[in-house]
Design an enzyme around this catalytic site. Structure first.
Site, PDB file in Angstrom:
ATOM      1  N   TYR A  51      61.890  -3.203  40.849  1.00 52.05           N
ATOM      2  CA  TYR A  51      62.349  -2.070  41.661  1.00 52.05           C
ATOM      3  C   TYR A  51      61.166  -1.502  42.414  1.00 52.05           C
ATOM      4  O   TYR A  51      60.120  -1.266  41.833  1.00 52.05           O
ATOM      5  CB  TYR A  51      62.968  -0.972  40.785  1.00 52.05           C
ATOM      6  CG  TYR A  51      64.403  -0.740  41.167  1.00 52.05           C
ATOM      7  CD1 TYR A  51      64.722  -0.197  42.416  1.00 52.05           C
ATOM      8  CD2 TYR A  51      65.451  -1.113  40.333  1.00 52.05           C
ATOM      9  CE1 TYR A  51      66.035  -0.035  42.813  1.00 52.05           C
ATOM     10  CE2 TYR A  51      66.769  -0.948  40.720  1.00 52.05           C
ATOM     11  CZ  TYR A  51      67.062  -0.404  41.963  1.00 52.05           C
ATOM     12  OH  TYR A  51      68.361  -0.260  42.353  1.00 52.05           O
ATOM     13  N   GLU A  53      61.458   1.067  45.332  1.00 47.93           N
ATOM     14  CA  GLU A  53      61.859   2.029  46.368  1.00 47.93           C
ATOM     15  C   GLU A  53      60.631   2.664  47.001  1.00 47.93           C
ATOM     16  O   GLU A  53      59.681   3.027  46.305  1.00 47.93           O
ATOM     17  CB  GLU A  53      62.747   3.114  45.757  1.00 47.93           C
ATOM     18  CG  GLU A  53      64.166   2.625  45.545  1.00 47.93           C
ATOM     19  CD  GLU A  53      65.075   3.681  44.955  1.00 47.93           C
ATOM     20  OE1 GLU A  53      64.592   4.785  44.632  1.00 47.93           O
ATOM     21  OE2 GLU A  53      66.268   3.401  44.812  1.00 47.93           O
ATOM     22  N   ASP A 199      68.707  -6.774  70.027  1.00 47.22           N
ATOM     23  CA  ASP A 199      69.139  -7.392  68.771  1.00 47.22           C
ATOM     24  C   ASP A 199      69.028  -8.902  68.987  1.00 47.22           C
ATOM     25  O   ASP A 199      69.912  -9.525  69.554  1.00 47.22           O
ATOM     26  CB  ASP A 199      70.586  -6.964  68.488  1.00 47.22           C
ATOM     27  CG  ASP A 199      71.173  -7.652  67.270  1.00 47.22           C
ATOM     28  OD1 ASP A 199      70.505  -8.543  66.699  1.00 47.22           O
ATOM     29  OD2 ASP A 199      72.313  -7.314  66.891  1.00 47.22           O
ATOM     30  N   THR A 225      68.000 -10.873  62.515  1.00 52.06           N
ATOM     31  CA  THR A 225      68.236 -11.478  61.209  1.00 52.06           C
ATOM     32  C   THR A 225      67.132 -12.501  61.000  1.00 52.06           C
ATOM     33  O   THR A 225      66.449 -12.901  61.948  1.00 52.06           O
ATOM     34  CB  THR A 225      69.581 -12.218  61.146  1.00 52.06           C
ATOM     35  OG1 THR A 225      69.612 -13.169  62.211  1.00 52.06           O
ATOM     36  CG2 THR A 225      70.756 -11.267  61.282  1.00 52.06           C
ATOM     37  N   LYS A 228      69.079 -17.081  60.874  1.00 53.23           N
ATOM     38  CA  LYS A 228      69.735 -17.875  61.920  1.00 53.23           C
ATOM     39  C   LYS A 228      68.705 -18.855  62.473  1.00 53.23           C
ATOM     40  O   LYS A 228      68.175 -19.650  61.721  1.00 53.23           O
ATOM     41  CB  LYS A 228      70.372 -16.945  62.941  1.00 53.23           C
ATOM     42  CG  LYS A 228      71.475 -16.087  62.286  1.00 53.23           C
ATOM     43  CD  LYS A 228      72.177 -15.143  63.219  1.00 53.23           C
ATOM     44  CE  LYS A 228      73.173 -14.298  62.440  1.00 53.23           C
ATOM     45  NZ  LYS A 228      73.811 -13.270  63.276  1.00 53.23           N
ATOM     46  N   ARG A 234      68.574 -15.136  54.040  1.00 62.84           N
ATOM     47  CA  ARG A 234      69.346 -14.044  54.644  1.00 62.84           C
ATOM     48  C   ARG A 234      68.474 -12.798  54.586  1.00 62.84           C
ATOM     49  O   ARG A 234      67.790 -12.542  53.597  1.00 62.84           O
ATOM     50  CB  ARG A 234      70.644 -13.815  53.881  1.00 62.84           C
ATOM     51  CG  ARG A 234      71.444 -15.075  53.689  1.00 62.84           C
ATOM     52  CD  ARG A 234      72.883 -14.816  53.365  1.00 62.84           C
ATOM     53  NE  ARG A 234      73.604 -14.517  54.573  1.00 62.84           N
ATOM     54  CZ  ARG A 234      74.011 -15.445  55.452  1.00 62.84           C
ATOM     55  NH1 ARG A 234      73.805 -16.724  55.236  1.00 62.84           N
ATOM     56  NH2 ARG A 234      74.653 -15.101  56.547  1.00 62.84           N
TER      57      ARG A 234
HETATM   58  C1  LIG Z   1      74.531 -12.179  62.950  1.00 68.88           C
HETATM   59  C2  LIG Z   1      74.300 -10.976  63.793  1.00 68.88           C
HETATM   60  C3  LIG Z   1      74.186  -9.695  63.226  1.00 68.88           C
HETATM   61  C4  LIG Z   1      74.507  -9.397  61.785  1.00 68.88           C
HETATM   62  O1  LIG Z   1      73.822 -10.027  60.828  1.00 68.88           O
HETATM   63  P1  LIG Z   1      74.357 -10.083  59.313  1.00 68.88           P
HETATM   64  O2  LIG Z   1      73.191 -10.609  58.598  1.00 68.88           O
HETATM   65  O3  LIG Z   1      75.555 -10.970  59.329  1.00 68.88           O
HETATM   66  O4  LIG Z   1      74.704  -8.683  58.899  1.00 68.88           O
HETATM   67  C5  LIG Z   1      73.861  -8.650  64.072  1.00 68.88           C
HETATM   68  N1  LIG Z   1      73.694  -8.842  65.387  1.00 68.88           N
HETATM   69  C6  LIG Z   1      73.838 -10.044  65.976  1.00 68.88           C
HETATM   70  C7  LIG Z   1      73.643 -10.184  67.450  1.00 68.88           C
HETATM   71  C8  LIG Z   1      74.165 -11.155  65.198  1.00 68.88           C
HETATM   72  O5  LIG Z   1      74.339 -12.342  65.790  1.00 68.88           O
END
Ligand SMILES: *Cc1c(COP(=O)(O)O)cnc(C)c1O
Length: 419
Positions: A51, A53, A199, A225, A228, A234
């Site tokens: 933990y 925090e 994003d 993220t 991807k 993740r």
């Molecule tokens: C995949 C994605 C997210 C969310 O990611 P998670 O890990 O599934 O919560 C946010 N924004 C965009 C543009 C994405 O492609």
């Protein structure tokens, strides 16, 4: 698996079945990838027991000297991968992409504030203002769109921004096959005095490899993220400027501080330290010349796949691709996205159905499918295999001997195993 096989054969069997499914199918889902064994080891390590925090040197629990080092290493590697100086703060604690976006909004907006993002049926993400998502319920999303040709309508972005005066403008998408002009967005955001947030969840690996322009010279905040195209576990990263200030109550604090506070204690409790370590491992991998070659190949593969599909009469949104992703309107082939997805799955080709811009059908039963090359490229496939994949896809969609297609898919999978 050494322990699971003995203590919990039921879960062990499910894991084994999933591993088999992954190794015997072609994964064309553009948001998926195959993390390395090193990433998996860090993820499965004893760091999951801790933990912690708070932030490095400011924890609410004892025993965090190692965790501090892990978190600082992840931050430093993130700056290196994206070629950033100390003016960028890096938060590595957001649990995934959606919570990262939530943290960014809560830092920059108040409930009821307007923000601008891409229309969801044209490639925006759920967290970009869907009415069923927190982002659409707590804030006021204004959606810009793509042109009929399927590229961002920058004139519309500008006129909407002038009329609506949003507090934040967001670029970065979930189903957009073209390069994003961050400079243009920045000039619009500057004109209306809005924050500019990117994003880059889908394209982070391409930005790292230098095959998509970087948002960092322009953005105030960048979320991504890590699982991807960046090919990590993740998780998520939030980058924000340390040299831009924001008013919180009577005080002014840096954007980076506002983001940190928003993640913890604003939204989350303890960070997932095993995940942070795995992110650090992935970032080390992403800083190598091999990863740059990987990014280059992702795009080459997507272009080869797009050209082959085009040649077989498939209608590609925007006519092709600049990145890792292709959006296909399959209705001219006499099928819906759903039917195409199901036929492809029967043949062992995994895709997801998707809306197309100006979607005349519904999100649940849309006109298109979305495909991408990050996962197949990780397996080592190149342009030649992409042409083969296109032809396998076409035969499956036309229901031309699906069981034969399935066999050919299997043999291609065996030639390019999941590591
Ligand atoms: C995949 C994605 C997210 C969310 O990611 P998670 O890990 O599934 O919560 C946010 N924004 C965009 C543009 C994405 O492609």
């Amino acid at each position: 698996m050494k322990y699971l096989d003995k203590t919990d054969p039921q879960v062990a069997r499910l894991v084994a079945r999933e591993m088999k499914r992954q190794s015997e199918t072609l994964d064309l889902i553009p948001s998926e990838n195959i993390a390395s064994k090193s990433v998996m080891e860090a993820l499965g390590s004893s760091l999951t027991n801790k933990y912690s925090e708070g932030y490095p040197a400011k924890r609410y629990y004892a025993g965090n000297a190692v965790i501090d080092a892990v978190e600082l290493l992840a931050q430093e590697r993130a700056r290196k991968v994206f070629r950033l100086g100390k003016e960028w703060g890096v938060n590595v604690q957001a649990l995934s992409g959606a919570p990262a976006n939530m943290a960014a909004y809560f830092a920059l907006l108040k409930p009821g504030d307007k923000f601008m993002a891409l229309q969801l049926t044209s490639g925006g993400h759920l967290t970009h203002g869907d009415p069923v998502n927190f982002s659409g319920r707590l804030f006021r999303p204004i959606h810009y769109n793509v042109t009929k040709k399927g590229v961002i309508d920058y004139a519309m972005v500008r006129s909407l921004a002038r009329r609506e005066r949003p507090k934040l403008i967001l670029a970065g998408y979930t189903a957009y096959p073209r390069t994003i002009d961050f400079a243009k967005f920045k000039s619009i955001a500057k004109e209306v005095k809005a924050y500019f947030m990117v994003d880059m969840a889908h394209i982070a690996g391409l930005v790292a490899a230098g095959v998509h322009p970087s948002p960092f010279p322009y953005a105030d905040v960048v979320t991504t993220t890590t699982h991807k195209s960046l090919r990590g576990p993740r998780g998520a990263l939030i980058f924000s400027r340390r040299d831009r200030m924001i008013k919180v109550g009577a005080k002014e604090i840096s954007l980076a501080r506002a983001i940190d506070r928003s993640v913890f204690p604003g939204l989350q409790g303890g960070p997932h330290d095993n995940q942070t370590a795995a992110i650090a491992v992935a970032l080390k991998e992403a800083a190598t010349p091999a990863f740059t070659r990987y990014g280059v190949q992702i795009v080459k593969n997507a272009k080869a796949l797009a050209a082959a599909l085009n040649g077989m009469g498939y209608e590609l949104v925007s006519g092709g691709t600049d990145n890792h992703l292709i959006l296909i309107d399959v209705t001219n082939k006499g099928v819906t996205g759903r039917v195409a997805q199901d036929r492809l799955e029967e043949a062992g080709i995994v895709v997801n159905r998707n809306t197309v811009p100006y979607e005349p059908r519904s999100p649940f039963d849309p006109s298109g499918i979305r495909i991408g090359t990050p996962s197949l490229t990780t397996r080592g496939m190149k342009e030649r295999e992409m042409r083969q994949v296109a032809s396998l896809m076409d035969r499956a969609i036309r229901e031309e001997g699906i069981s034969k297609v399935r066999k050919e898919v299997l043999s291609l999978c065996r030639k390019f195993p999941v590591q």
